[in-house]
Design a protein around this motif. Structure first.
Motif, PDB file in Angstrom:
ATOM      1  N   ALA A  67      40.934 131.424  80.867  1.00 12.32           N
ATOM      2  CA  ALA A  67      39.549 131.505  81.379  1.00 12.32           C
ATOM      3  C   ALA A  67      38.998 132.824  80.928  1.00 12.32           C
ATOM      4  CB  ALA A  67      39.703 131.775  83.081  1.00 12.32           C
ATOM      5  N   ASN A  68      39.726 133.815  80.321  1.00 13.96           N
ATOM      6  CA  ASN A  68      38.979 135.039  79.706  1.00 13.96           C
ATOM      7  C   ASN A  68      39.095 135.151  78.254  1.00 13.96           C
ATOM      8  OD1 ASN A  68      38.413 136.048  82.070  1.00 13.96           O
ATOM      9  ND2 ASN A  68      40.300 136.856  82.693  1.00 13.96           N
ATOM     10  N   THR A  69      39.430 134.043  77.553  1.00  6.24           N
ATOM     11  CA  THR A  69      39.583 133.796  76.316  1.00  6.24           C
ATOM     12  C   THR A  69      38.268 133.567  75.677  1.00  6.24           C
ATOM     13  OG1 THR A  69      41.854 133.153  76.321  1.00  6.24           O
ATOM     14  CG2 THR A  69      40.879 132.703  74.278  1.00  6.24           C
ATOM     15  N   VAL A  70      37.858 134.567  74.617  1.00  4.14           N
ATOM     16  CA  VAL A  70      36.588 134.482  74.094  1.00  4.14           C
ATOM     17  C   VAL A  70      36.448 133.235  73.220  1.00  4.14           C
ATOM     18  CG1 VAL A  70      34.938 135.347  72.463  1.00  4.14           C
ATOM     19  CG2 VAL A  70      36.210 137.035  73.881  1.00  4.14           C
ATOM     20  N   GLY A  71      35.355 132.290  73.443  1.00  8.09           N
ATOM     21  CA  GLY A  71      35.177 131.300  72.647  1.00  8.09           C
ATOM     22  C   GLY A  71      36.079 130.026  73.123  1.00  8.09           C
ATOM     23  N   TYR A  87      36.952 125.561  62.093  1.00  9.11           N
ATOM     24  CA  TYR A  87      35.506 125.823  62.591  1.00  9.11           C
ATOM     25  C   TYR A  87      35.949 126.620  64.017  1.00  9.11           C
ATOM     26  CZ  TYR A  87      34.099 122.939  58.813  1.00  9.11           C
ATOM     27  OH  TYR A  87      33.663 122.459  57.636  1.00  9.11           O
ATOM     28  N   THR A  88      35.190 127.319  64.380  1.00  9.63           N
ATOM     29  CA  THR A  88      35.311 128.230  65.673  1.00  9.63           C
ATOM     30  C   THR A  88      34.041 128.559  66.240  1.00  9.63           C
ATOM     31  OG1 THR A  88      36.546 130.102  66.940  1.00  9.63           O
ATOM     32  CG2 THR A  88      35.496 130.395  64.576  1.00  9.63           C
ATOM     33  N   ARG A  89      34.099 128.634  67.653  1.00  8.64           N
ATOM     34  CA  ARG A  89      32.749 129.160  68.239  1.00  8.64           C
ATOM     35  C   ARG A  89      33.126 130.572  68.631  1.00  8.64           C
ATOM     36  NH1 ARG A  89      27.736 126.887  69.200  1.00  8.64           N
ATOM     37  NH2 ARG A  89      27.834 127.717  71.273  1.00  8.64           N
ATOM     38  N   SER A  90      34.236 131.114  68.509  1.00  8.06           N
ATOM     39  CA  SER A  90      34.563 132.479  68.829  1.00  8.06           C
ATOM     40  C   SER A  90      33.971 133.505  67.918  1.00  8.06           C
ATOM     41  CB  SER A  90      36.117 132.835  68.963  1.00  8.06           C
ATOM     42  OG  SER A  90      36.188 134.061  69.354  1.00  8.06           O
ATOM     43  N   GLY A  91      33.390 134.280  68.137  1.00  7.45           N
ATOM     44  CA  GLY A  91      32.407 135.095  67.418  1.00  7.45           C
ATOM     45  C   GLY A  91      33.004 136.521  67.329  1.00  7.45           C
ATOM     46  N   LYS A  92      34.281 136.851  67.740  1.00  8.44           N
ATOM     47  CA  LYS A  92      34.938 137.887  68.011  1.00  8.44           C
ATOM     48  C   LYS A  92      35.692 138.354  66.780  1.00  8.44           C
ATOM     49  CE  LYS A  92      38.091 140.675  71.049  1.00  8.44           C
ATOM     50  NZ  LYS A  92      37.203 141.583  71.447  1.00  8.44           N
ATOM     51  N   PHE A  93      35.079 139.084  65.860  1.00 11.34           N
ATOM     52  CA  PHE A  93      35.705 139.266  64.445  1.00 11.34           C
ATOM     53  C   PHE A  93      35.759 140.819  64.262  1.00 11.34           C
ATOM     54  CE2 PHE A  93      32.286 135.813  64.039  1.00 11.34           C
ATOM     55  CZ  PHE A  93      33.261 134.859  63.536  1.00 11.34           C
ATOM     56  N   SER A 110      42.307 145.443  56.191  1.00  8.30           N
ATOM     57  CA  SER A 110      42.296 146.494  55.294  1.00  8.30           C
ATOM     58  C   SER A 110      41.736 146.607  54.151  1.00  8.30           C
ATOM     59  CB  SER A 110      43.701 146.601  55.383  1.00  8.30           C
ATOM     60  OG  SER A 110      44.371 145.678  54.492  1.00  8.30           O
ATOM     61  N   ARG A 111      41.252 145.415  53.665  1.00  6.87           N
ATOM     62  CA  ARG A 111      40.317 145.462  52.468  1.00  6.87           C
ATOM     63  C   ARG A 111      38.811 145.391  52.831  1.00  6.87           C
ATOM     64  NH1 ARG A 111      42.968 141.152  49.192  1.00  6.87           N
ATOM     65  NH2 ARG A 111      41.335 141.620  47.644  1.00  6.87           N
ATOM     66  N   GLY A 112      38.442 145.457  54.148  1.00  7.85           N
ATOM     67  CA  GLY A 112      36.963 145.251  54.418  1.00  7.85           C
ATOM     68  C   GLY A 112      36.510 143.780  54.590  1.00  7.85           C
ATOM     69  N   PHE A 113      37.394 142.772  54.816  1.00 12.38           N
ATOM     70  CA  PHE A 113      37.255 141.479  54.762  1.00 12.38           C
ATOM     71  C   PHE A 113      36.987 141.137  56.403  1.00 12.38           C
ATOM     72  CE2 PHE A 113      39.073 140.888  50.658  1.00 12.38           C
ATOM     73  CZ  PHE A 113      38.125 140.470  49.844  1.00 12.38           C
ATOM     74  N   MET A 114      35.786 140.401  56.687  1.00 21.39           N
ATOM     75  CA  MET A 114      35.503 140.125  58.094  1.00 21.39           C
ATOM     76  C   MET A 114      36.459 139.005  58.467  1.00 21.39           C
ATOM     77  SD  MET A 114      31.832 139.437  59.443  1.00 21.39           S
ATOM     78  CE  MET A 114      31.643 138.847  61.248  1.00 21.39           C
ATOM     79  N   THR A 115      37.314 139.257  59.477  1.00 24.05           N
ATOM     80  CA  THR A 115      38.331 138.084  59.780  1.00 24.05           C
ATOM     81  C   THR A 115      37.965 137.922  61.441  1.00 24.05           C
ATOM     82  OG1 THR A 115      40.007 139.829  60.235  1.00 24.05           O
ATOM     83  CG2 THR A 115      39.846 139.086  58.307  1.00 24.05           C
ATOM     84  N   THR A 116      38.762 136.810  61.780  1.00 26.51           N
ATOM     85  CA  THR A 116      39.066 136.363  63.118  1.00 26.51           C
ATOM     86  C   THR A 116      40.039 137.522  63.803  1.00 26.51           C
ATOM     87  OG1 THR A 116      40.649 134.782  63.107  1.00 26.51           O
ATOM     88  CG2 THR A 116      38.495 134.081  62.907  1.00 26.51           C
ATOM     89  N   THR A 117      40.268 137.447  64.999  1.00 24.97           N
ATOM     90  CA  THR A 117      41.402 138.426  65.526  1.00 24.97           C
ATOM     91  C   THR A 117      42.850 137.828  65.127  1.00 24.97           C
ATOM     92  OG1 THR A 117      41.173 136.922  67.549  1.00 24.97           O
ATOM     93  CG2 THR A 117      40.022 138.951  67.609  1.00 24.97           C
TER      94      THR A 117
END
Length: 156
Positions: free
Chosen positions: A28-32, A102-108, A112-119
């Motif tokens: 219930a509280n999981t983003v996306g 594919y994901t609807r979760s936008g929690k990024f 360590s190298r500056g790449f945008m990642t999912t949790t």
């Protein structure tokens, strides 16, 4: 089909429906997270009935879990990398084995190298299937509605 087998198929589907509801509550509280709706159908005996007796139930059949792709609640966070998609669309990430996922979760976040990642560490892809990388020392990261990323570098 015996009465016991008919009852057993119904119990199995009710058990799967309870599992689906339990999974919805646990997330219930999981983003996306998209809630699941368990779907099953009743089966009846096919064919003509010459004795004018009502058709006998033949149990139930699982049709799977349906996940409606409706818009969830959007809340603000302090993380400038947290994003939301309004209406249709998905974020594209590099999945296990190197294929697109594919994901609807936008929690990024940034690795360590500056790449945008999912949790969970999957790299986010841009509209040309490249990785999104924020330069080291970047300040004031802003992601525009069209997906472009703006940063301020030291000395600018």
């Amino acid at each position: 089909m015996s009465n016991i087998a008919t009852a057993l198929s119904g119990l199995q589907n009710v058990s799967l429906a309870i599992d689906t509801v339990s999974n919805n509550i646990a997330n219930a509280n999981t983003v996306g997270y998209k809630t699941g709706e368990y779907v099953f159908a009743t089966q009846f005996l096919n064919g003509s009935n010459s004795s004018d007796q009502p058709a006998t139930g033949q149990g139930s059949q699982s049709l799977g879990v349906r996940r409606p792709m409706t818009q969830g609640a959007i809340t603000n966070s302090a993380n400038p990398l947290d994003l939301a998609i309004q209406d249709q669309g998905m974020f594209v990430v590099l999945g296990a084995g190197g294929q697109e996922a594919y994901t609807r979760s936008g929690k990024f976040q940034l690795d360590s190298r500056g790449f945008m990642t999912t949790t969970s560490g999957q790299k986010v892809l841009n509209d040309q299937n490249g990785f999104i990388q924020i330069p080291e020392g970047a300040q004031n990261v802003q992601i525009q509605a069209n997906g472009s990323v703006w940063v301020t570098l030291p000395g600018q």
